[in-house]
Design a protein around this motif. Structure first.
Motif, PDB file in Angstrom:
ATOM      1  N   ARG A 184       0.954  -1.205  -0.064  1.00 25.11           N
ATOM      2  CA  ARG A 184       0.117  -0.040   0.136  1.00 25.11           C
ATOM      3  C   ARG A 184       0.726   1.078   0.067  1.00 25.11           C
ATOM      4  O   ARG A 184       0.465   2.099  -0.712  1.00 25.11           O
ATOM      5  N   ILE A 185       1.869   1.169   0.476  1.00 20.61           N
ATOM      6  CA  ILE A 185       2.801   2.457   0.743  1.00 20.61           C
ATOM      7  C   ILE A 185       3.666   2.517  -0.390  1.00 20.61           C
ATOM      8  O   ILE A 185       3.823   3.778  -0.995  1.00 20.61           O
ATOM      9  N   GLN A 186       4.104   1.585  -0.955  1.00 16.64           N
ATOM     10  CA  GLN A 186       4.625   1.498  -2.372  1.00 16.64           C
ATOM     11  C   GLN A 186       3.749   2.147  -3.524  1.00 16.64           C
ATOM     12  O   GLN A 186       4.037   2.815  -4.280  1.00 16.64           O
ATOM     13  N   ASP A 187       2.477   1.610  -3.370  1.00 17.66           N
ATOM     14  CA  ASP A 187       1.599   2.183  -4.560  1.00 17.66           C
ATOM     15  C   ASP A 187       1.496   3.642  -4.265  1.00 17.66           C
ATOM     16  O   ASP A 187       1.584   4.552  -5.195  1.00 17.66           O
ATOM     17  N   THR A 188       1.556   4.307  -3.088  1.00 19.01           N
ATOM     18  CA  THR A 188       1.370   5.519  -2.771  1.00 19.01           C
ATOM     19  C   THR A 188       2.743   6.362  -3.096  1.00 19.01           C
ATOM     20  O   THR A 188       2.613   7.386  -3.577  1.00 19.01           O
ATOM     21  N   ALA A 189       3.813   5.713  -2.958  1.00 14.86           N
ATOM     22  CA  ALA A 189       5.087   6.224  -3.423  1.00 14.86           C
ATOM     23  C   ALA A 189       4.937   6.557  -4.769  1.00 14.86           C
ATOM     24  O   ALA A 189       5.530   7.487  -5.569  1.00 14.86           O
ATOM     25  N   GLU A 190       4.646   5.296  -5.537  1.00 16.76           N
ATOM     26  CA  GLU A 190       4.701   5.368  -6.939  1.00 16.76           C
ATOM     27  C   GLU A 190       3.753   6.365  -7.652  1.00 16.76           C
ATOM     28  O   GLU A 190       3.678   7.054  -8.627  1.00 16.76           O
ATOM     29  N   SER A 191       2.628   6.685  -6.887  1.00 11.11           N
ATOM     30  CA  SER A 191       1.409   7.748  -7.318  1.00 11.11           C
ATOM     31  C   SER A 191       2.149   8.891  -7.205  1.00 11.11           C
ATOM     32  O   SER A 191       1.409  10.022  -8.254  1.00 11.11           O
ATOM     33  N   VAL A 192       3.038   9.288  -6.437  1.00 10.30           N
ATOM     34  CA  VAL A 192       3.574  10.645  -6.380  1.00 10.30           C
ATOM     35  C   VAL A 192       4.967  10.694  -6.913  1.00 10.30           C
ATOM     36  O   VAL A 192       5.543  11.901  -6.650  1.00 10.30           O
ATOM     37  N   GLY A 193       5.560   9.571  -7.443  1.00 11.11           N
ATOM     38  CA  GLY A 193       6.822   9.576  -7.863  1.00 11.11           C
ATOM     39  C   GLY A 193       8.013   9.871  -6.922  1.00 11.11           C
ATOM     40  O   GLY A 193       9.097  10.393  -7.099  1.00 11.11           O
ATOM     41  N   ALA A 194       7.664   9.121  -5.715  1.00  9.50           N
ATOM     42  CA  ALA A 194       8.870   9.174  -4.953  1.00  9.50           C
ATOM     43  C   ALA A 194       9.479   7.667  -4.573  1.00  9.50           C
ATOM     44  O   ALA A 194       8.790   6.773  -4.754  1.00  9.50           O
ATOM     45  N   TYR A 195      10.649   7.535  -3.942  1.00  3.07           N
ATOM     46  CA  TYR A 195      11.268   6.453  -3.588  1.00  3.07           C
ATOM     47  C   TYR A 195      10.495   5.873  -2.283  1.00  3.07           C
ATOM     48  O   TYR A 195       9.823   6.745  -1.818  1.00  3.07           O
ATOM     49  N   HIS A 196      10.646   4.779  -2.090  1.00  2.00           N
ATOM     50  CA  HIS A 196      10.219   4.328  -0.943  1.00  2.00           C
ATOM     51  C   HIS A 196      11.271   3.337  -0.107  1.00  2.00           C
ATOM     52  O   HIS A 196      11.851   2.401  -0.673  1.00  2.00           O
ATOM     53  N   LEU A 197      11.526   3.966   1.001  1.00  2.00           N
ATOM     54  CA  LEU A 197      12.449   2.768   1.880  1.00  2.00           C
ATOM     55  C   LEU A 197      11.891   2.373   3.183  1.00  2.00           C
ATOM     56  O   LEU A 197      11.208   2.983   3.910  1.00  2.00           O
ATOM     57  N   ALA A 198      12.008   1.160   2.990  1.00  2.00           N
ATOM     58  CA  ALA A 198      11.517   0.376   4.259  1.00  2.00           C
ATOM     59  C   ALA A 198      12.593   0.079   5.134  1.00  2.00           C
ATOM     60  O   ALA A 198      13.666  -0.549   4.894  1.00  2.00           O
ATOM     61  N   ASP A 199      12.519   0.494   6.423  1.00  2.00           N
ATOM     62  CA  ASP A 199      13.776   0.471   7.599  1.00  2.00           C
ATOM     63  C   ASP A 199      13.014  -0.758   8.559  1.00  2.00           C
ATOM     64  O   ASP A 199      12.008  -0.371   9.136  1.00  2.00           O
ATOM     65  N   ILE A 200      13.609  -1.992   8.063  1.00  2.00           N
ATOM     66  CA  ILE A 200      13.181  -3.075   8.890  1.00  2.00           C
ATOM     67  C   ILE A 200      14.130  -3.534  10.112  1.00  2.00           C
ATOM     68  O   ILE A 200      14.393  -4.712  10.573  1.00  2.00           O
ATOM     69  N   ALA A 201      14.833  -2.343  10.595  1.00  2.00           N
ATOM     70  CA  ALA A 201      15.643  -2.517  11.678  1.00  2.00           C
ATOM     71  C   ALA A 201      15.201  -3.493  12.688  1.00  2.00           C
ATOM     72  O   ALA A 201      16.051  -4.313  13.324  1.00  2.00           O
ATOM     73  N   HIS A 202      14.099  -3.520  13.047  1.00  2.00           N
ATOM     74  CA  HIS A 202      13.567  -3.968  14.623  1.00  2.00           C
ATOM     75  C   HIS A 202      13.170  -5.385  14.139  1.00  2.00           C
ATOM     76  O   HIS A 202      13.241  -6.547  14.654  1.00  2.00           O
ATOM     77  N   GLY A 224      18.295  -1.893   7.500  1.00  2.00           N
ATOM     78  CA  GLY A 224      18.162  -2.682   8.697  1.00  2.00           C
ATOM     79  C   GLY A 224      19.357  -2.699   9.645  1.00  2.00           C
ATOM     80  O   GLY A 224      20.379  -2.257   9.256  1.00  2.00           O
ATOM     81  N   SER A 225      19.113  -2.962  11.024  1.00  2.00           N
ATOM     82  CA  SER A 225      20.103  -3.373  11.793  1.00  2.00           C
ATOM     83  C   SER A 225      20.097  -4.920  11.717  1.00  2.00           C
ATOM     84  O   SER A 225      19.353  -5.306  11.486  1.00  2.00           O
ATOM     85  N   THR A 226      21.638  -5.212  12.104  1.00  2.00           N
ATOM     86  CA  THR A 226      21.815  -6.476  12.050  1.00  2.00           C
ATOM     87  C   THR A 226      22.217  -7.327  13.411  1.00  2.00           C
ATOM     88  O   THR A 226      22.601  -8.232  13.528  1.00  2.00           O
ATOM     89  N   HIS A 227      21.792  -6.755  14.590  1.00  3.34           N
ATOM     90  CA  HIS A 227      22.030  -6.941  15.962  1.00  3.34           C
ATOM     91  C   HIS A 227      20.651  -7.169  16.816  1.00  3.34           C
ATOM     92  O   HIS A 227      20.722  -7.199  17.890  1.00  3.34           O
ATOM     93  N   LYS A 228      19.450  -7.101  16.139  1.00  4.02           N
ATOM     94  CA  LYS A 228      18.230  -6.974  17.052  1.00  4.02           C
ATOM     95  C   LYS A 228      17.646  -8.457  16.687  1.00  4.02           C
ATOM     96  O   LYS A 228      17.962  -9.487  17.397  1.00  4.02           O
ATOM     97  N   THR A 229      16.411  -8.690  16.042  1.00  3.48           N
ATOM     98  CA  THR A 229      16.101  -9.974  15.930  1.00  3.48           C
ATOM     99  C   THR A 229      16.681 -10.931  15.128  1.00  3.48           C
ATOM    100  O   THR A 229      16.425 -12.304  15.103  1.00  3.48           O
ATOM    101  N   ILE A 230      17.676 -10.458  14.247  1.00  2.00           N
ATOM    102  CA  ILE A 230      18.761 -11.239  13.594  1.00  2.00           C
ATOM    103  C   ILE A 230      19.660 -11.905  14.299  1.00  2.00           C
ATOM    104  O   ILE A 230      20.353 -12.791  13.902  1.00  2.00           O
ATOM    105  N   ARG A 231      20.150 -11.274  15.543  1.00  2.00           N
ATOM    106  CA  ARG A 231      21.131 -11.709  16.424  1.00  2.00           C
ATOM    107  C   ARG A 231      22.632 -11.842  15.661  1.00  2.00           C
ATOM    108  O   ARG A 231      23.197 -12.853  15.830  1.00  2.00           O
ATOM    109  N   SER A 232      22.976 -10.776  14.651  1.00  8.33           N
ATOM    110  CA  SER A 232      24.347 -10.993  13.973  1.00  8.33           C
ATOM    111  C   SER A 232      25.103  -9.879  14.634  1.00  8.33           C
ATOM    112  O   SER A 232      24.815  -9.338  15.611  1.00  8.33           O
TER     113      SER A 232
END
Length: 415
Positions: A184-202, A224-232
């Motif tokens: 849904r957010i990607q569709d919104t980004a495309e409709s206004v010509g914006a990039y979409h960054l998904a920050d999945i750090a958590h 993302g971060s590599t030391h939260k739920t991924i334990r790296s």
């Protein structure tokens, strides 16, 4: 685990390290952004690679003697691609915030517009807070979670994007307990010509295990971060299509960093390898199951959960309904005295300063790593509720501390 060599050289630092080990063993780690990595990851992070400068990328370094640094970084990249199904990966960012900075530098110009979730509603500083680099360099406006439901209002987000015309929309959050609808957010980004960054750090680990929907292949960029739920190994990561590879590589070095922390990248490689084991999927599912059990029991005690529950690794409690005169900071400090470490947190519609806040945020990754199951997390919820009801009562804190001791004894750490 010992620090004999450190003690010979610097007893004061050795004392602090011993104290930290004891603190982690004897308390419950419930800060949602923290976890306990394996001893293998810690060993890799303390390796001789800490001595090596390796500016550049595998096969294209500015220094000689990088053959083993190339091997390690190549393993980290290949394993990340397999974990998340990404076409392009950069494992050099020192943190999730610097991963975000790398993406911004790669495709935005100073003064460009960013639309991101408000910090008090669950966003992150690096998404454009005015005190952060992103807020100082770019023009930022915020969308919000619905204060009544606690969910992202995707229609309001789309309306805001149409009016603001951002160059980038940021999704992915630090205090949002529900699944994110990336499409849904990607569709919104495309409709206004914006990039979409998904920050999945958590939720890097939850996404890698298939427990949370993945934005990889949907959004333009994933960080993302590599030391939260991924334990790296501690640090950050950027994922994208090959289309943006050169721009991101250049943004990281020479754009914002010099030599990568190769010892941390070694930790990332080891942690990513551990996450490729089928057992990791069971771990990630248990993290989510534990969070649900924790939240359900807190609700049974009369505490109000933002959005009514959780789909992820964290529970966000709004104290205003049940304990209107109690701040999140008061609860945080009282719980820490009892051996439960979590953090005060703002909630949608927040009226207090973020330094005191009206909520608390509790996560289950660290508890799950120690072997806690749903029943144990319900016991933890009982302890939390007792302290929330009487944060100034020393006898309650002492009783809860005794219960925490029993729980940590049942689930030892780094033995």
């Amino acid at each position: 685990m010992d620090y004999d060599r450190v003690r010979e050289v610097d007893p004061s630092v050795a004392d602090a390290l011993d104290g930290e080990l004891d603190r982690q063993r004897e308390t419950l780690m419930m800060i949602a952004s923290e976890n306990h990595v394996s001893e293998a990851v810690m060993e890799a992070q303390s390796s001789e690679l800490t001595n090596k400068y390796a500016e550049g990328y595998p096969g294209e370094r500015y220094y000689g003697g990088c053959e083993y640094a190339d091997d390690v970084e190549g393993l980290a990249i290949d394993r990340a691609k397999e974990l998340w199904g990404a076409e392009y990966v950069n494992v050099q960012p020192h943190s999730g915030s610097q991963a975000n900075m790398g993406v911004y530098l790669a495709v935005l110009d100073p003064g460009d517009k960013i639309l991101s979730l408000d910090l008090t509603h669950g966003g992150h500083l690096s998404h454009g807070h005015p005190k952060n680099f992103a807020g100082q360099v770019y023009e930022v406006e915020n969308y919000e979670a619905d204060p009544e439901t606690g969910y992202i209002d995707y229609e309001a987000l789309a309306d805001h994007a149409e009016a603001f015309e951002p160059d980038m929309i940021v999704s992915g959050y630090s205090a949002y307990p529900r699944e994110v609808e990336w499409e849904r957010i990607q569709d919104t980004a495309e409709s206004v010509g914006a990039y979409h960054l998904a920050d999945i750090a958590h939720i890097t680990g939850l996404v890698a295990a298939g427990i949370h929907p993945s934005p990889v292949g949907i959004t333009d960029f994933v960080t993302g971060s590599t030391h939260k739920t991924i334990r790296s190994g501690r640090g950050g990561i950027i994922m994208s299509s090959d289309e943006h590879a050169d721009a991101i590589d250049s943004a990281i070095i020479p754009g914002m960093q010099g030599g990568p922390l190769m010892h941390n990248i070694a930790g990332k490689a080891v942690g990513f390898g551990e996450a490729l084991d089928p057992e990791f999927e069971a771990y990630a599912q248990q993290v989510v199951d534990n969070a649900a059990a924790l939240g359900d029991r807190l609700a049974e005690h009369g505490l109000s959960l933002v959005s009514g529950g959780t789909d992820t690794h964290l529970v966000l409690v709004d104290l205003r309904d049940s304990h209107p005169d109690t701040t999140g900071k008061e609860v945080e400090e009282a719980l820490e005295e009892a051996g439960i470490v979590l953090n005060a947190n703002t909630v949608p519609g927040e009226t207090r300063s973020p330094f005191v806040a009206s909520g608390i945020r509790a996560g289950t990754p660290g508890l799950t790593t120690r072997g806690f199951d749903e029943d144990a997390c319900q016991e933890v919820a009982d302890c939390i509720a007792r302290v929330v009801d009487a944060p100034d009562d020393e006898s309650v804190r002492e009783e809860v501390a005794a219960d925490v001791d029993a729980l940590t004894d049942r689930h030892p750490l780094y033995e």
